[in-house]
Enzyme design. Structure first.
Site, PDB file in Angstrom:
ATOM      1  CB  ALA A 195      76.325  60.743 -64.974  1.00 50.68           C
TER       2      ALA A 195
ATOM      3  N   GLY B 266      72.714  53.980 -67.878  1.00 51.22           N
ATOM      4  CA  GLY B 266      72.391  53.078 -66.788  1.00 51.22           C
ATOM      5  C   GLY B 266      71.991  53.758 -65.493  1.00 51.22           C
TER       6      GLY B 266
ATOM      7  CE1 TYR C  87      80.981  45.491 -62.399  1.00 53.07           C
ATOM      8  CE2 TYR C  87      79.867  43.682 -61.281  1.00 53.07           C
ATOM      9  CZ  TYR C  87      79.901  45.014 -61.664  1.00 53.07           C
ATOM     10  OH  TYR C  87      78.868  45.854 -61.316  1.00 53.07           O
TER      11      TYR C  87
END
Length: 379
Positions: free
Chosen positions: A20, A23, A160
């Protein structure tokens, strides 16, 4: 998930959000607080978390923060403890924390592969297990942020992509198990397309390029925030943010070999000087870097899209169908009326040379125009 999972209105909820400090996670926390929810922000960068909470409080919201690395189960348990202490528990838990690496799979050190999975995959596992201890009893929503790369891997982001495939797998498995036991928990996978966040600036870059970018089109992180908060109130299996990413996944199913070639071209064009990595933000794989922004410092050349009809259609399918049908009827009615008027004019006009009436010429608009209009419908 049971179709009857009861979810509270946002203004009555307490929501935990990992990742948090920037982004999508930061955008979600801010929007949730504006809508009346109590929020617990978690990330590694204490300065950015403190600043975000102070801003929310100045605007009348309620927010607390916990400094935590989601790769550590004990630190994730501390997030739940803070939510219990501050707000008496939580109603929705959002697993958003993630890191990324740009580089060929063979060039990424094994320890970096493991670290990325510790955050992206085991962070989701830790968050889900801790959240479910409460949600099984209290009811609520578990929301995991995957990616369109959960369905289709992108070269030069192999680690990723693999981690987001794993996030989809564990989310689907949890959903089935919870439904089988009748637990009052909604489980949603959010699949963002390319989002304009500091995510790329935070990447570990093994490509030797000065800058990186996400494949266009790029979308505003507040669209992803809207999808997440919608899932806090409405049980949904998946929500895809942005039609561009959905097309890639669909292409991979319909024409996998052609998609391989296309993705290869995108990967080769991906590293560019269009989006710089500021030194203070670069490489947060093992330690936090500068945070506190929803969007990247360096904007893509293309405008960042602020809306997505495709997302709206997923969130409000009945209203979308009704709107499209109504719009189609209006367009058809207008075209018919115009055609009749043009036809009457041609029939009664002074010309008798057999020239093609205007309404005939307008019967088939150029196909290029149709395609251009269609391409904008679900953007």
């Amino acid at each position: 998930m049971p179709a009857t999972v009861p979810l509270k209105p946002l203004a009555q909820q307490s929501i935990v959000i990992t990742g948090a400090s920037s982004g999508i996670g930061l955008a979600t926390a801010r929007l949730a607080a504006r809508r009346g929810a109590r929020v617990v922000l978690a990330a590694r960068n204490e300065g950015a978390l403190r600043e975000a909470c102070d801003q929310i409080r100045r605007q009348g919201g309620r927010a607390e923060y916990v400094v935590a690395d989601v790769a550590d189960l004990a630190q994730v348990e501390a997030i739940a403890a803070k939510a219990q202490e501050a707000f008496g528990g939580f109603d929705s838990w959002v697993n958003d924390a993630a890191v990324t690496i740009y580089g060929r799979v063979a060039d990424v050190p094994v320890e970096d592969h493991r670290r990325l999975f510790d955050v992206n995959y085991f962070g989701v596992v830790h968050g889900s297990l801790v959240a479910l201890r409460t949600l099984r009893q209290r009811g609520g929503a578990l929301i995991n942020v995957g990616s369109v790369l959960s369905d289709r891997a992108l070269n030069l982001q192999g680690a990723y992509s693999a981690s987001k495939h794993a996030v989809k797998g564990i989310t689907d498995a949890l959903r089935v198990e919870l439904e089988a036991e009748g637990a009052p928990v909604s489980v949603t996978l959010i699949k963002p397309s390319s989002i304009d966040t500091p995510h790329v600036e935070h990447a570990r870059n093994l490509l030797g390029a000065e800058g990186l970018r996400v494949p266009p089109p790029a979308y505003d992180p507040r669209l992803a925030a809207r999808a997440i908060l919608f899932a806090c109130e409405h049980p949904r299996r998946e929500l895809v943010v942005g039609f561009g990413g959905y097309v890639i996944a669909l292409m991979g199913q319909v024409a996998p070999r052609l998609t391989d070639l296309a993705m290869g071209a995108v990967g080769r064009a991906g590293p560019t000087a269009e989006v710089r990595q500021p030194p203070e933000r670069r490489d947060n794989l093992y330690a936090p870097r500068e945070d506190g922004a929803e969007r990247s410092l360096s904007r893509p050349i293309e405008p960042v899209r602020q809306t997505s009809m495709f997302l709206e259609a997923q969130m409000h399918p009945v209203a979308t169908v009704a709107a499209v049908v109504g719009l189609g009827a209006l367009v058809l009615g207008a075209a018919t009326a115009r055609g009749l008027a043009d036809g009457r004019g041609a029939a009664t006009g002074p010309r008798g040379d057999g020239a093609r009436p205007a309404w005939r010429a307008a019967e088939r608009p150029g196909r290029g125009g149709i395609r251009r209009r269609a391409s904008r419908i679900f953007a």
